[in-house]
Design a protein around this motif. Structure first.
Motif, PDB file in Angstrom:
ATOM      1  N   ALA A 360      32.162  36.202  39.342  1.00 12.89           N
ATOM      2  CA  ALA A 360      32.415  37.049  39.089  1.00 12.89           C
ATOM      3  C   ALA A 360      33.652  37.026  38.007  1.00 12.89           C
ATOM      4  CB  ALA A 360      33.807  36.936  40.520  1.00 12.89           C
ATOM      5  N   VAL A 361      33.961  38.083  37.505  1.00 16.44           N
ATOM      6  CA  VAL A 361      35.230  38.367  36.608  1.00 16.44           C
ATOM      7  C   VAL A 361      36.719  37.373  36.709  1.00 16.44           C
ATOM      8  CG1 VAL A 361      35.933  39.724  36.608  1.00 16.44           C
ATOM      9  CG2 VAL A 361      36.331  38.762  34.116  1.00 16.44           C
ATOM     10  N   THR A 362      37.341  36.523  36.070  1.00 16.04           N
ATOM     11  CA  THR A 362      38.857  36.092  36.848  1.00 16.04           C
ATOM     12  C   THR A 362      39.883  37.132  35.506  1.00 16.04           C
ATOM     13  OG1 THR A 362      37.780  33.730  36.523  1.00 16.04           O
ATOM     14  CG2 THR A 362      40.396  34.406  37.151  1.00 16.04           C
ATOM     15  N   LEU A 363      40.387  38.023  36.601  1.00 18.16           N
ATOM     16  CA  LEU A 363      41.713  38.532  35.429  1.00 18.16           C
ATOM     17  C   LEU A 363      42.465  37.642  35.734  1.00 18.16           C
ATOM     18  CD1 LEU A 363      40.417  42.464  36.538  1.00 18.16           C
ATOM     19  CD2 LEU A 363      40.032  40.876  35.190  1.00 18.16           C
ATOM     20  N   HIS A 364      43.329  37.552  34.515  1.00 16.18           N
ATOM     21  CA  HIS A 364      45.123  36.622  34.200  1.00 16.18           C
ATOM     22  C   HIS A 364      45.632  38.187  34.319  1.00 16.18           C
ATOM     23  CE1 HIS A 364      43.358  32.975  34.577  1.00 16.18           C
ATOM     24  NE2 HIS A 364      42.182  33.271  34.279  1.00 16.18           N
ATOM     25  N   VAL A 365      46.581  37.847  35.471  1.00 12.05           N
ATOM     26  CA  VAL A 365      47.328  39.436  35.066  1.00 12.05           C
ATOM     27  C   VAL A 365      48.677  39.130  34.016  1.00 12.05           C
ATOM     28  CG1 VAL A 365      48.607  40.996  35.576  1.00 12.05           C
ATOM     29  CG2 VAL A 365      46.728  40.992  36.353  1.00 12.05           C
ATOM     30  N   LEU A 366      49.469  39.071  33.036  1.00 16.79           N
ATOM     31  CA  LEU A 366      50.476  38.850  32.614  1.00 16.79           C
ATOM     32  C   LEU A 366      51.694  40.594  32.916  1.00 16.79           C
ATOM     33  CD1 LEU A 366      52.422  36.709  30.738  1.00 16.79           C
ATOM     34  CD2 LEU A 366      51.180  37.728  29.344  1.00 16.79           C
ATOM     35  N   PRO A 367      52.143  39.826  33.890  1.00 15.73           N
ATOM     36  CA  PRO A 367      53.386  40.853  33.809  1.00 15.73           C
ATOM     37  C   PRO A 367      54.566  40.650  33.166  1.00 15.73           C
ATOM     38  CG  PRO A 367      53.130  39.948  36.166  1.00 15.73           C
ATOM     39  CD  PRO A 367      52.260  39.070  34.863  1.00 15.73           C
ATOM     40  N   GLY A 391      34.124  40.432  44.498  1.00 15.14           N
ATOM     41  CA  GLY A 391      34.283  38.843  43.729  1.00 15.14           C
ATOM     42  C   GLY A 391      34.669  38.568  42.649  1.00 15.14           C
ATOM     43  N   ALA A 392      35.830  40.168  42.152  1.00 13.70           N
ATOM     44  CA  ALA A 392      36.687  38.943  41.077  1.00 13.70           C
ATOM     45  C   ALA A 392      37.549  38.187  41.781  1.00 13.70           C
ATOM     46  CB  ALA A 392      37.327  40.704  40.725  1.00 13.70           C
ATOM     47  N   HIS A 393      38.363  37.798  40.392  1.00 16.98           N
ATOM     48  CA  HIS A 393      39.629  37.044  40.966  1.00 16.98           C
ATOM     49  C   HIS A 393      40.454  37.141  40.406  1.00 16.98           C
ATOM     50  CE1 HIS A 393      41.670  33.070  42.527  1.00 16.98           C
ATOM     51  NE2 HIS A 393      41.413  32.817  41.453  1.00 16.98           N
ATOM     52  N   LEU A 394      41.498  37.670  40.908  1.00 21.32           N
ATOM     53  CA  LEU A 394      43.306  37.406  40.181  1.00 21.32           C
ATOM     54  C   LEU A 394      43.822  36.831  39.785  1.00 21.32           C
ATOM     55  CD1 LEU A 394      45.033  40.814  38.993  1.00 21.32           C
ATOM     56  CD2 LEU A 394      45.205  40.560  41.569  1.00 21.32           C
ATOM     57  N   VAL A 395      44.688  36.324  39.218  1.00 17.62           N
ATOM     58  CA  VAL A 395      45.331  35.121  39.111  1.00 17.62           C
ATOM     59  C   VAL A 395      46.738  35.949  37.894  1.00 17.62           C
ATOM     60  CG1 VAL A 395      46.084  33.549  38.087  1.00 17.62           C
ATOM     61  CG2 VAL A 395      43.668  33.495  38.840  1.00 17.62           C
TER      62      VAL A 395
END
Length: 493
Positions: A360-367, A391-395
């Motif tokens: 899964a891709v890991t998405l690093h979200v920067l608000p 399966g995607a991972h959210l950070v």
């Protein structure tokens, strides 16, 4: 990836994103096709790198072929899929013949029985081509300076078109002419989306194809002018000379020596003297003895010398460079048709990547300038699962303060190939050129042209539940603002 394979994948994308239709496989059928394709190709290469990428491309190609085979597409839709839009077969022939005839007629009608040293039909072709070479050089330098700033290709889902099917123009109107029935509005919209996506994806190859024939046409124009020059000389004795109201002999000497410098260097000839130019003022017979321009040409008449000089000039400055440019564009076109780039970072392909590799891709979200509450986190989790798979991972990274500088993508998401940085902006804020414009410009420069820009719509929509028009206007405002920065916006949720 070859263009034929890319078209298969784009058609499968259009089929899967189209509105439900009895002629198309549903989501369950597409999931079964994915499962069968994975079993058919075997386990993915665990070493990663180019081997794994090639295996993934093979997977989505075979999967696309199975989805197309499972679809009951009308014959007119299949013809749109099989016949890629391009230049009609008669156009290249018409360009070459038209350029040859134009070059022949330009000289034939302007200088029928004489060699004018200042002939517009010959010098004009040379000067025009020199200007074209200068423009090509400037365009090449600009492309180097703007490398990585091109607008990304965004595949349009087949069910996203809001334009009426029967009221379209431009390239859509042309496609409609190719697609008179298409089995109804739903399938026609799907075919329109497919052709639009292919039009965007093949833009570079289409540009190279046009440049190829334009270069060949320019070379044929010069060949036509030379054909007229030599054909006329077979049955007529040329008069050689020049005349001008505004140009003096020294000015003509400098002009001709400057234009013919490459030919003089190639033939080892000395530049023309002022006496040479003065002796040609007015019109003299070709058979009159001429001052020697070069030892190798001393036995030629005056007319023969200038015919050969102009032939060498057009051959050296027009025909040879244009043929080389055409060869380059032909090789470039062949390479582009064998290496069509797919936008693999988009959610459609990320879902397939997850299914293919089990990673899964890991998405690093920067608000940007707002906090992610637990409620917002739940909405984000649901959105990521729907777009990138379960399966995607959210950070969620620490929020970036208003007006703060955007860090590099590597500092946000690391350098892993399965991680991506995402900039999340609240649509409730009014876009400001000094703040948000600079932020997006930095994102394009530091994160690349495929930088992920998400726009949070929930807060503004909830505050304006009774004013849907205002919500739509704000979406259009932000959408245009992001597009003007050369990026693509994703609406969340």
């Amino acid at each position: 990836m070859r263009s034929s394979s890319a078209r298969d994948i784009l058609l499968a994308h259009a089929i899967e994103t189209a509105a439900p239709n009895e002629a198309l496989p549903d989501a369950a059928r597409c999931a079964a096709i994915t499962h069968d394709t994975l079993h058919a190709i075997g386990s993915p290469d665990s070493r990663g790198g180019s081997a794994s990428r090639a295996q993934f491309l093979n997977f989505i190609e075979q999967r696309a072929q199975r989805i197309i085979a499972a679809s009951q597409l009308p014959e007119d839709v299949r013809q749109v899929w099989k016949q890629a839009p391009g230049i009609a077969r008669w156009v290249p022939f018409a360009v070459l013949v038209g350029a040859l005839v134009l070059g022949f007629c330009l000289h034939r009608f302007t200088d029928p029985h004489r060699v004018d040293l200042l002939a517009p039909s010959l010098l004009g072709i040379v000067l025009w081509n020199l200007l074209v070479y200068l423009w090509m050089l400037v365009s090449w330098v600009r492309s180097l300076l703007r490398s990585g700033h091109a607008a990304p290709v965004v595949l349009q889902p087949a069910n996203a078109s809001s334009a009426p099917v029967d009221a379209v123009g431009g390239w859509r109107g042309k496609l409609r002419a190719r697609l008179p029935v298409a089995g109804g509005g739903g399938l026609r919209r799907m075919a329109l989306a497919f052709e639009r996506n292919w039009w965007l994806l093949s833009a570079r190859a289409r540009h190279a194809q046009w440049l190829l024939w334009l270069h060949l046409g320019a070379a044929m124009m010069a060949v036509g002018a030379l054909a007229s020059l030599w054909a006329t000389g077979l049955t007529n004795e040329y008069q050689v000379g020049w005349e001008s109201t505004f140009l003096s002999a020294p000015m003509v000497q400098q002009l001709l020596n400057g234009v013919f410098a490459p030919v003089q260097w190639l033939l080892g000839a000395a530049p023309w003297s002022l006496a040479d130019i003065e002796s040609l003022r007015g019109w003299v017979s070709s058979s009159v003895a001429a001052p020697t321009v070069a030892d190798r040409m001393s036995h030629l008449s005056r007319g023969q010398q200038w015919v050969i000089a102009y032939t060498a000039l057009l051959g050296l400055l027009v025909i040879a460079p244009r043929l080389l440019c055409a060869l380059w564009q032909g090789l470039r076109l062949a390479w582009l048709n064998r290496n069509v780039p797919l936008p693999l970072t988009q959610p459609y392909f990320q879902n397939l990547q997850r299914d293919f590799g089990g990673l899964a891709v890991t998405l690093h979200v920067l608000p940007y300038s707002f906090e992610i509450t637990p409620e917002r986190r739940k909405t984000l989790d649901a959105f990521v699962a729907s777009q990138y798979g379960a399966g995607a991972h959210l950070v969620i990274e620490h929020a970036l303060a208003y007006g703060a500088k955007l860090p590099s993508a590597a500092s946000v998401a690391g350098k892993g190939v399965d991680a991506a940085a995402v900039l999340l902006i609240n649509m409730a804020a009014t876009p400001e050129a000094e703040i948000h414009g600079e932020l997006l410009q930095t994102a394009r420069e530091r994160w690349g042209q495929n930088a992920a820009i998400w726009l949070w719509t929930q807060d503004f929509a909830e505050r304006n539940t009774g004013a849907p028009k205002r919500v739509q206007e704000r979406r259009e405002l932000w959408g245009e603002f992001v597009r003007n920065a050369g990026l693509a916006a994703v609406w969340v949720p």
